[in-house]
Design a protein around this motif. Structure first.
Motif, short mmCIF file in Angstrom:
data_model
loop_
_atom_site.label_atom_id
_atom_site.label_comp_id
_atom_site.label_asym_id
_atom_site.label_seq_id
_atom_site.Cartn_x
_atom_site.Cartn_y
_atom_site.Cartn_z
N GLY A 29 0.84 -1.20 0.00
CA GLY A 29 0.00 0.00 0.00
C GLY A 29 0.87 1.24 0.00
N LEU A 30 0.53 2.19 -0.84
CA LEU A 30 1.30 3.44 -0.95
C LEU A 30 0.52 4.57 -0.29
CD1 LEU A 30 2.39 3.03 -4.67
CD2 LEU A 30 3.77 2.54 -2.64
N TYR A 31 1.09 5.13 0.75
CA TYR A 31 0.48 6.20 1.53
C TYR A 31 1.29 7.46 1.25
CZ TYR A 31 -1.32 8.32 5.94
OH TYR A 31 -1.90 9.12 6.90
N PHE A 32 0.75 8.36 0.44
CA PHE A 32 1.45 9.57 0.01
C PHE A 32 1.21 10.71 1.01
CE2 PHE A 32 1.15 7.13 -3.80
CZ PHE A 32 2.16 7.56 -4.65
N GLY A 33 2.23 11.56 1.18
CA GLY A 33 2.04 12.74 2.00
C GLY A 33 3.30 13.56 2.09
N THR A 34 3.15 14.80 2.56
CA THR A 34 4.34 15.62 2.79
C THR A 34 4.98 15.22 4.12
OG1 THR A 34 2.97 17.36 3.77
CG2 THR A 34 3.59 17.64 1.45
N PHE A 35 4.17 14.69 5.05
CA PHE A 35 4.67 14.25 6.36
C PHE A 35 5.53 15.35 6.99
CE2 PHE A 35 4.12 10.29 3.83
CZ PHE A 35 2.98 9.84 4.48
N ASN A 36 4.90 16.51 7.19
CA ASN A 36 5.60 17.72 7.62
C ASN A 36 5.01 18.28 8.92
OD1 ASN A 36 7.48 19.89 7.27
ND2 ASN A 36 5.82 21.16 6.51
N LEU A 76 5.40 4.67 2.94
CA LEU A 76 5.02 6.06 3.11
C LEU A 76 5.83 6.87 2.12
CD1 LEU A 76 5.11 4.73 6.34
CD2 LEU A 76 3.54 6.66 6.37
N VAL A 77 5.16 7.35 1.08
CA VAL A 77 5.81 8.03 -0.04
C VAL A 77 5.85 9.53 0.27
CG1 VAL A 77 5.77 8.45 -2.53
CG2 VAL A 77 4.86 6.29 -1.61
N ILE A 78 7.05 10.03 0.52
CA ILE A 78 7.22 11.44 0.88
C ILE A 78 7.17 12.29 -0.38
CG2 ILE A 78 8.72 13.14 1.98
CD1 ILE A 78 9.37 9.65 2.94
N THR A 79 6.22 13.22 -0.40
CA THR A 79 6.06 14.12 -1.54
C THR A 79 7.15 15.19 -1.47
OG1 THR A 79 3.69 13.76 -1.38
CG2 THR A 79 4.40 15.62 -2.71
N ASN A 122 13.41 17.87 1.86
CA ASN A 122 13.06 16.47 1.60
C ASN A 122 13.77 15.50 2.52
OD1 ASN A 122 11.49 17.44 -0.51
ND2 ASN A 122 12.98 16.94 -2.10
N HIS A 123 15.09 15.64 2.66
CA HIS A 123 15.85 14.66 3.44
C HIS A 123 15.47 14.68 4.92
CE1 HIS A 123 18.47 18.21 3.90
NE2 HIS A 123 18.90 17.64 5.02
N HIS A 124 15.05 15.83 5.44
CA HIS A 124 14.62 15.89 6.84
C HIS A 124 13.28 15.17 7.02
CE1 HIS A 124 17.85 18.32 8.31
NE2 HIS A 124 17.57 19.34 7.52
N ARG A 125 12.37 15.36 6.08
CA ARG A 125 11.06 14.67 6.19
C ARG A 125 11.22 13.17 6.00
NH1 ARG A 125 7.80 16.33 2.27
NH2 ARG A 125 9.41 17.49 1.18
N LEU A 126 12.14 12.77 5.12
CA LEU A 126 12.46 11.34 4.97
C LEU A 126 13.00 10.78 6.29
CD1 LEU A 126 12.81 8.81 3.15
CD2 LEU A 126 15.07 9.70 2.54
N GLU A 127 13.87 11.52 6.93
CA GLU A 127 14.43 11.09 8.23
C GLU A 127 13.34 10.97 9.29
OE1 GLU A 127 17.33 9.84 10.98
OE2 GLU A 127 17.43 9.98 8.80
N LEU A 128 12.39 11.90 9.31
CA LEU A 128 11.28 11.83 10.27
C LEU A 128 10.46 10.57 10.06
CD1 LEU A 128 10.00 15.54 10.33
CD2 LEU A 128 11.31 14.36 12.11
N CYS A 179 9.54 5.85 1.71
CA CYS A 179 9.83 5.71 0.27
C CYS A 179 10.10 7.09 -0.31
CB CYS A 179 8.64 5.04 -0.42
SG CYS A 179 8.84 4.88 -2.21
N ASP A 180 11.26 7.23 -0.95
CA ASP A 180 11.64 8.53 -1.53
C ASP A 180 11.61 8.51 -3.06
OD1 ASP A 180 13.84 6.98 -2.11
OD2 ASP A 180 15.30 8.31 -1.16
N VAL A 181 10.84 7.61 -3.66
CA VAL A 181 10.82 7.46 -5.12
C VAL A 181 10.53 8.78 -5.83
CG1 VAL A 181 8.38 6.74 -5.21
CG2 VAL A 181 9.92 6.10 -7.05
N GLU A 182 9.68 9.61 -5.26
CA GLU A 182 9.30 10.85 -5.94
C GLU A 182 10.42 11.89 -5.94
OE1 GLU A 182 5.38 12.26 -4.74
OE2 GLU A 182 4.56 10.98 -6.32
N PHE A 183 11.41 11.73 -5.06
CA PHE A 183 12.53 12.67 -5.03
C PHE A 183 13.32 12.60 -6.35
CE2 PHE A 183 13.26 12.55 -0.11
CZ PHE A 183 11.96 12.96 0.08
N LYS A 184 13.29 11.43 -6.99
CA LYS A 184 14.11 11.20 -8.19
C LYS A 184 13.36 11.49 -9.49
CE LYS A 184 16.17 7.47 -5.51
NZ LYS A 184 15.24 7.09 -4.46
N LEU A 185 12.05 11.78 -9.40
CA LEU A 185 11.25 11.99 -10.60
C LEU A 185 11.19 13.47 -10.96
CD1 LEU A 185 8.30 9.53 -9.80
CD2 LEU A 185 10.25 9.15 -11.33
#
Length: 193
Positions: free
Chosen positions: A5-12, A36-39, A53-59, A73-79
């Motif tokens: 399951g892919l749960y997208f969000g800014t997680f901020n 958890l896909v970080i936008t 981005n890297h701080h929210r990924l760390e959180l 999941c940081d897949v969107e960072f590379k797109l």
């Protein structure tokens, strides 16, 4: 085939509401894992209060590391930006052909899902797991009785990242709203003050 399951969000920031919903889906549905896909920060819409981005990924990493079924999941960072969910899903299908990806969204997003870019393609390739919201919405007729759309009984969480950021800024104790390791990182880095 493992179902993710892919749960997208800014997680901020990533908070216990996110954690409760993700864990509930991992434990009470046929989903094997929740990513958890970080936008990423949009280069076209810089927001002053959005952590890098890297701080929210760390959180998200710190908040989920004790939960084996939850992964950042940081897949969107590379797109390339701006990005659409359909492109992210295509990228994940190409990268992980051995996994079946499902999209997690709130009922409010399902109401406008027909306006998403390539929504028919998304529905052709992916199941949708729909989480209830505090305010009940009418599910569009075209999505009722669709076998790819699963209504879940995830807890309704009335916690928002916006509220948490405001509380931090005004010096309130927000520790109960964050997983301990997330709180430690925010406190250590002096975020949102």
């Amino acid at each position: 085939m493992r179902k993710v399951g892919l749960y997208f969000g800014t997680f901020n920031p990533f908070h216990i509401g996110h954690l409760v919903i993700a864990n509930h889906l991992a434990e009470h549905t046929e989903l094997d894992e929740i990513w958890l896909v970080i936008t990423p920060q949009s280069p076209f819409k810089k927001k002053n209060n959005l952590l890098e981005n890297h701080h929210r990924l760390e959180l998200v990493y710190r908040g989920t590391e004790d939960y084996s079924k939850l992964k950042p999941c940081d897949v969107e960072f590379k797109l390339p930006q701006p990005n659409y969910t359909s492109k992210t899903l295509a990228e994940l299908r190409d990268t992980y052909p051995e996994k079946a990806f499902a999209l997690i969204m709130g009922e409010d997003n399902l109401v406008s899902f027909h306006k998403w870019k390539n929504y028919e393609t998304i529905l052709d390739h992916h199941d949708l797991y729909i989480c209830p919201r505090i305010t009940k919405v009418e599910i569009p007729q075209q999505f009722k009785n669709n076998t790819k759309i699963h209504l879940t009984d995830t807890p309704v969480m009335e916690i928002s990242s916006t509220l948490i950021r405001k509380m931090i800024k005004t010096g309130k104790n927000i520790r109960p709203l964050l997983q301990h390791k997330v709180w430690e990182y925010i406190d250590e880095m002096n975020f949102y003050k």
